[in-house]
Design a protein around this motif. Sequence first.
Motif, PDB file in Angstrom:
ATOM      1  N   GLU A 160       0.809  -1.221   0.000  1.00 26.92           N
ATOM      2  CA  GLU A 160       0.000   0.000   0.000  1.00 26.92           C
ATOM      3  C   GLU A 160       0.844   1.274   0.000  1.00 26.92           C
ATOM      4  O   GLU A 160       0.720   2.104  -0.900  1.00 26.92           O
ATOM      5  CB  GLU A 160      -0.936   0.002   1.221  1.00 26.92           C
ATOM      6  N   PRO A 163       3.639   1.485  -3.046  1.00 28.24           N
ATOM      7  CA  PRO A 163       3.061   1.812  -4.361  1.00 28.24           C
ATOM      8  C   PRO A 163       2.539   3.248  -4.453  1.00 28.24           C
ATOM      9  O   PRO A 163       2.659   3.887  -5.501  1.00 28.24           O
ATOM     10  CB  PRO A 163       1.922   0.803  -4.511  1.00 28.24           C
ATOM     11  N   ARG A 164       1.977   3.769  -3.356  1.00 25.42           N
ATOM     12  CA  ARG A 164       1.526   5.169  -3.380  1.00 25.42           C
ATOM     13  C   ARG A 164       2.717   6.116  -3.557  1.00 25.42           C
ATOM     14  O   ARG A 164       2.635   7.103  -4.287  1.00 25.42           O
ATOM     15  CB  ARG A 164       0.757   5.504  -2.102  1.00 25.42           C
ATOM     16  N   ARG A 166       5.604   5.317  -5.008  1.00 22.32           N
ATOM     17  CA  ARG A 166       6.071   5.144  -6.390  1.00 22.32           C
ATOM     18  C   ARG A 166       5.212   5.948  -7.351  1.00 22.32           C
ATOM     19  O   ARG A 166       5.716   6.595  -8.269  1.00 22.32           O
ATOM     20  CB  ARG A 166       6.036   3.664  -6.784  1.00 22.32           C
ATOM     21  N   SER A 167       3.917   5.917  -7.122  1.00 19.88           N
ATOM     22  CA  SER A 167       3.003   6.669  -7.976  1.00 19.88           C
ATOM     23  C   SER A 167       3.236   8.170  -7.837  1.00 19.88           C
ATOM     24  O   SER A 167       3.256   8.900  -8.827  1.00 19.88           O
ATOM     25  CB  SER A 167       1.569   6.310  -7.617  1.00 19.88           C
ATOM     26  N   ALA A 168       3.421   8.627  -6.612  1.00 21.33           N
ATOM     27  CA  ALA A 168       3.632  10.064  -6.385  1.00 21.33           C
ATOM     28  C   ALA A 168       4.944  10.547  -7.003  1.00 21.33           C
ATOM     29  O   ALA A 168       5.016  11.662  -7.517  1.00 21.33           O
ATOM     30  CB  ALA A 168       3.623  10.355  -4.893  1.00 21.33           C
ATOM     31  N   ALA A 170       6.461   8.996  -9.501  1.00 21.93           N
ATOM     32  CA  ALA A 170       6.479   8.567 -10.905  1.00 21.93           C
ATOM     33  C   ALA A 170       7.738   7.768 -11.230  1.00 21.93           C
ATOM     34  O   ALA A 170       8.421   8.023 -12.207  1.00 21.93           O
ATOM     35  CB  ALA A 170       6.327   9.756 -11.841  1.00 21.93           C
ATOM     36  N   GLY A 172       9.307   3.578 -11.305  1.00 18.84           N
ATOM     37  CA  GLY A 172       8.849   2.200 -11.420  1.00 18.84           C
ATOM     38  C   GLY A 172       9.186   1.344 -10.212  1.00 18.84           C
ATOM     39  O   GLY A 172       8.379   0.542  -9.758  1.00 18.84           O
TER      40      GLY A 172
END
Length: 190
Positions: A160, A163-164, A166-168, A170, A172
């Motif tokens: 959880e 991944p958040r 990583r998304s923030a 940008a 991989g």
Amino acid sequence: MTSSLNRPARLNRALLALAGLTLLAAGGYALAAYGDKLPWVDSGDRLTPGTAAPPSWVLALIAIAAVVIGLGCLRWVAAQLRRVPKAVPWELSGPEAAGRTTLSSAVAARAVAADIEGYPEVGSVSAVLSGPGRAPELHVIVTASAGADLTDLRRRILGEAVPRLRSALAVGVIPVTMEFRLADNGIALQ
């Protein structure tokens, strides 16, 4: 990964090994001299050749050596205080972008730490993001309650919170180093 979190560890081990080997060699030499195993040393001789005070240059040399050793020890202690990599500004926009977006790694680390602290079994979290903005590394120290399921907590953090992040950011992949501490008995697991 853990070496960037604990930079002086290799130096500490090397200096401790050197000090240990030096003390072992000196002790072995003293034992060999005491046991008459060294032909150039008589075990019945006195340690110092006389009772006269040593020359002043010997005392000055001892004082200089003491100051150098003392400064080296202070430097060693100072290295212990800087265990965590410093926060660095990351440029998040690409070279073709019209503007420039920067983010401090400390801000991103605080955000992921606050995210993990929201879990019910977590007491406190310390997080550090190191490395360049396009290849960050996350170092997390989690203090959990004594009854917490650490396997489940690790799985939740990796499933959880990471991944958040990583998304923030940008990116991989973010390599993660986790250390768990139990609040009641002080046991640390990595």
